[in-house]
Design an enzyme around this catalytic site. Structure first.
Site, PDB file in Angstrom:
ATOM      1  N   GLU A  34       4.568  36.320  55.586  1.00  0.00           N
ATOM      2  CA  GLU A  34       4.692  37.694  55.092  1.00  0.00           C
ATOM      3  C   GLU A  34       3.333  38.389  55.099  1.00  0.00           C
ATOM      4  O   GLU A  34       2.330  37.816  54.667  1.00  0.00           O
ATOM      5  CB  GLU A  34       5.271  37.643  53.672  1.00  0.00           C
ATOM      6  CG  GLU A  34       6.302  38.693  53.405  1.00  0.00           C
ATOM      7  CD  GLU A  34       7.575  38.529  54.228  1.00  0.00           C
ATOM      8  OE1 GLU A  34       7.702  39.235  55.254  1.00  0.00           O
ATOM      9  OE2 GLU A  34       8.431  37.706  53.858  1.00  0.00           O
ATOM     10  N   HIS A  35       3.333  39.613  55.610  1.00  0.00           N
ATOM     11  CA  HIS A  35       2.109  40.413  55.751  1.00  0.00           C
ATOM     12  C   HIS A  35       1.082  39.710  56.647  1.00  0.00           C
ATOM     13  O   HIS A  35      -0.120  39.903  56.487  1.00  0.00           O
ATOM     14  CB  HIS A  35       1.502  40.762  54.380  1.00  0.00           C
ATOM     15  CG  HIS A  35       2.321  41.786  53.635  1.00  0.00           C
ATOM     16  ND1 HIS A  35       2.010  43.119  53.636  1.00  0.00           N
ATOM     17  CD2 HIS A  35       3.458  41.655  52.914  1.00  0.00           C
ATOM     18  CE1 HIS A  35       2.927  43.779  52.915  1.00  0.00           C
ATOM     19  NE2 HIS A  35       3.816  42.911  52.478  1.00  0.00           N
ATOM     20  N   ASP A  37       1.853  39.744  60.100  1.00  0.00           N
ATOM     21  CA  ASP A  37       2.022  40.306  61.457  1.00  0.00           C
ATOM     22  C   ASP A  37       0.909  41.285  61.831  1.00  0.00           C
ATOM     23  O   ASP A  37       0.363  41.226  62.932  1.00  0.00           O
ATOM     24  CB  ASP A  37       3.427  40.901  61.678  1.00  0.00           C
ATOM     25  CG  ASP A  37       3.822  42.043  60.763  1.00  0.00           C
ATOM     26  OD1 ASP A  37       3.071  42.345  59.810  1.00  0.00           O
ATOM     27  OD2 ASP A  37       4.890  42.644  61.016  1.00  0.00           O
ATOM     28  N   SER A 129      16.568  47.858  58.030  1.00  0.00           N
ATOM     29  CA  SER A 129      17.520  48.838  58.539  1.00  0.00           C
ATOM     30  C   SER A 129      16.785  49.844  59.433  1.00  0.00           C
ATOM     31  O   SER A 129      17.311  50.255  60.468  1.00  0.00           O
ATOM     32  CB  SER A 129      18.245  49.561  57.402  1.00  0.00           C
ATOM     33  OG  SER A 129      17.319  50.117  56.501  1.00  0.00           O
ATOM     34  N   SER A 130      15.552  50.212  59.083  1.00  0.00           N
ATOM     35  CA  SER A 130      14.846  51.198  59.929  1.00  0.00           C
ATOM     36  C   SER A 130      14.471  50.609  61.278  1.00  0.00           C
ATOM     37  O   SER A 130      14.635  51.261  62.303  1.00  0.00           O
ATOM     38  CB  SER A 130      13.572  51.745  59.277  1.00  0.00           C
ATOM     39  OG  SER A 130      13.435  51.398  57.968  1.00  0.00           O
ATOM     40  N   ASP A 174       9.466  43.225  62.522  1.00  0.00           N
ATOM     41  CA  ASP A 174      10.859  43.639  62.312  1.00  0.00           C
ATOM     42  C   ASP A 174      11.500  44.102  63.620  1.00  0.00           C
ATOM     43  O   ASP A 174      12.624  43.740  63.950  1.00  0.00           O
ATOM     44  CB  ASP A 174      10.925  44.785  61.290  1.00  0.00           C
ATOM     45  CG  ASP A 174      10.238  44.416  59.984  1.00  0.00           C
ATOM     46  OD1 ASP A 174       9.963  43.221  59.776  1.00  0.00           O
ATOM     47  OD2 ASP A 174       9.968  45.333  59.188  1.00  0.00           O
TER      48      ASP A 174
HETATM   49  C1  GLA Z   1       7.546  45.076  56.515  1.00  0.00           C
HETATM   50  C2  GLA Z   1       6.869  45.479  57.824  1.00  0.00           C
HETATM   51  C3  GLA Z   1       6.575  44.258  58.684  1.00  0.00           C
HETATM   52  C4  GLA Z   1       5.833  43.178  57.893  1.00  0.00           C
HETATM   53  C5  GLA Z   1       6.514  42.926  56.555  1.00  0.00           C
HETATM   54  C6  GLA Z   1       5.725  42.007  55.674  1.00  0.00           C
HETATM   55  O1  GLA Z   1       8.808  44.544  56.770  1.00  0.00           O
HETATM   56  O2  GLA Z   1       7.686  46.374  58.522  1.00  0.00           O
HETATM   57  O3  GLA Z   1       5.841  44.650  59.824  1.00  0.00           O
HETATM   58  O4  GLA Z   1       4.486  43.521  57.732  1.00  0.00           O
HETATM   59  O5  GLA Z   1       6.754  44.115  55.833  1.00  0.00           O
HETATM   60  O6  GLA Z   1       5.664  40.737  56.197  1.00  0.00           O
END
Ligand code: GLA
Length: 382
Positions: A34-35, A37, A129-130, A174
């Site tokens: 998480e966080h 990417d 969803s986006s 995503d």
């Molecule tokens: C959101 C962002 C992703 C990623 C996550 C955290 O979903 O759209 O790019 O950074 O948060 O992992």
């Protein structure tokens, strides 16, 4: 299929003719990473069986007309020959406008189109969803226009629309998993090279997603701020991105940065390590290791990255107490509310549902939504 049928029927009713084609792109759940990417690191998401669907038909002129079935058939339209702006009365259309604007700027020759949009990806829950709307829009607009785009390009277009048009500095995870996910698999994505490795899910594994239904506020501003703090850490460490740093380097420079920035960097560096280990643990159905890595990931998001909220921490704790080392549980997505994901063998799904039902609402006074999912193909299966 039901969604596609809905979109098709609505198209006939609203536009008075059959659509030329229907397209879909799924939402996603991130298992770990998480966080990471936007730090050029590693993520391990899966596409889930909830989709955004577009039924469309090309037009002779250059107008794009939109009807959002799930928003009381709200409408919006714009012209591809005029500067594409946001629509303050239909913010939902900005994702579509943004994608068209990016495609045009990259030289794709788009035709006008009539589109109907529907979907069942829970909105505002952190299940993308986006991103699924961006990816399905890229696929539909390019497809109807007779142009060609692959899954990775569609993901990049979606991300660029979100970064430059919508205004959230999100990473690529995503959109990429929505475009390139594969049935029965999670994907280990290297967010620097965009290479993906398919990681088979254990045959009996289920993804139980619990939406805390905590109202997510300030998500974009907090998100963009985390991103800045990570960039600051990378700069102090003299690396291109935190992906290139390890804990030895970070400890050596600890007092050259604020405690907050140090903690943000510690989350990202350790999360990258956990994600690589988790991909192997998943492929080997090594449940105790999956359990430990997901628990550590959650703690790191809670204490170092500071993106969890008490009801989310509570959900994770009650589920972890129930499943022990038989599966893993953690917050998933950008944070500040949203969802928890439990990755468990099918035999444990009932126990997870029971504990959530018995305790969550009683303790936090919010009713949760629960989704039991399995990984599906993205919009561009290989
Ligand atoms: C959101 C962002 C992703 C990623 C996550 C955290 O979903 O759209 O790019 O950074 O948060 O992992």
């Amino acid at each position: 299929m039901a969604l596609i049928d809905d979109a098709r029927l609505a198209f006939v009713r609203l536009y008075g003719g059959q659509p030329e084609a229907c397209y879909q792109a799924p939402g996603r759940v991130n298992l770990i990473g998480e966080h990471t990417d936007y730090n050029d690191g590693f993520v391990l998401p899966a596409a889930i069986d909830y989709h955004t669907v577009i039924a469309g038909k090309r037009r002779e002129d250059r107008r794009v007309t939109l009807v959002a079935l799930d928003l009381n058939e709200a409408r919006s339209d714009f012209d591809l020959d005029e500067p594409i702006e946001k629509d303050p009365r239909a913010a939902w259309s900005d994702y579509i406008r943004g994608v068209c604007k990016v495609l045009l700027s990259q030289g794709y020759r788009l035709t006008g189109a009539d589109l109907v949009i529907t979907g069942n990806v829970p909105q505002g829950a952190g299940l993308s969803s986006s991103a699924s709307l961006e990816v399905v829009t890229a696929r539909a607009m390019v497809g109807l226009s007779g142009e060609i785009l692959d899954g990775t390009q569609a993901a990049l277009v979606g991300q660029q629309a979100e970064n430059q048009f919508v205004g959230c500095q999100c990473g690529i995870m995503d959109q990429l998993i929505s475009a390139r996910g594969q049935r029965g698999h999670a994907a280990l994505i290297d967010c620097r090279t965009l290479e993906t490795r398919r990681v088979p899910m254990p045959a009996d594994a289920a993804l139980v997603i619990i939406n805390s239904n905590v109202k997510r506020g300030l998500v974009d501003s907090e998100y963009n701020q985390r991103r800045k703090q990570c960039e600051e850490a990378a700069q102090t460490l003299a690396v291109k991105a935190l992906r290139d740093a390890n804990m030895v380097q970070l400890e050596a420079m600890r007092f050259e940065m604020t405690e907050k920035v140090y903690r943000r960097a510690r989350h990202v560096i350790t999360e990258n390590e956990r994600t690589l280990l988790a991909a192997d643990a998943l492929a080997n159905a090594d449940w105790p290791t999956i359990s430990r890595l997901m628990a550590e990931s959650h703690e790191s998001m809670r204490d170092d990255f500071e993106i969890t909220v008490p009801p989310i921490d509570g959900l994770v704790e009650m589920i972890a107490d129930t499943i022990g080392v038989n599966g893993g549980v953690r917050m998933t997505g950008g944070g500040f509310g949203g969802c928890v994901v439990a990755l468990v063998p099918d035999a444990w799904v009932g126990a997870v549902l029971d504990v959530v039902q018995q305790r969550y609402q009683a303790e936090y006074d919010i009713a949760p939504n629960v989704y039991v999912c399995h990984p599906v193909d993205g919009a561009y299966p290989d």
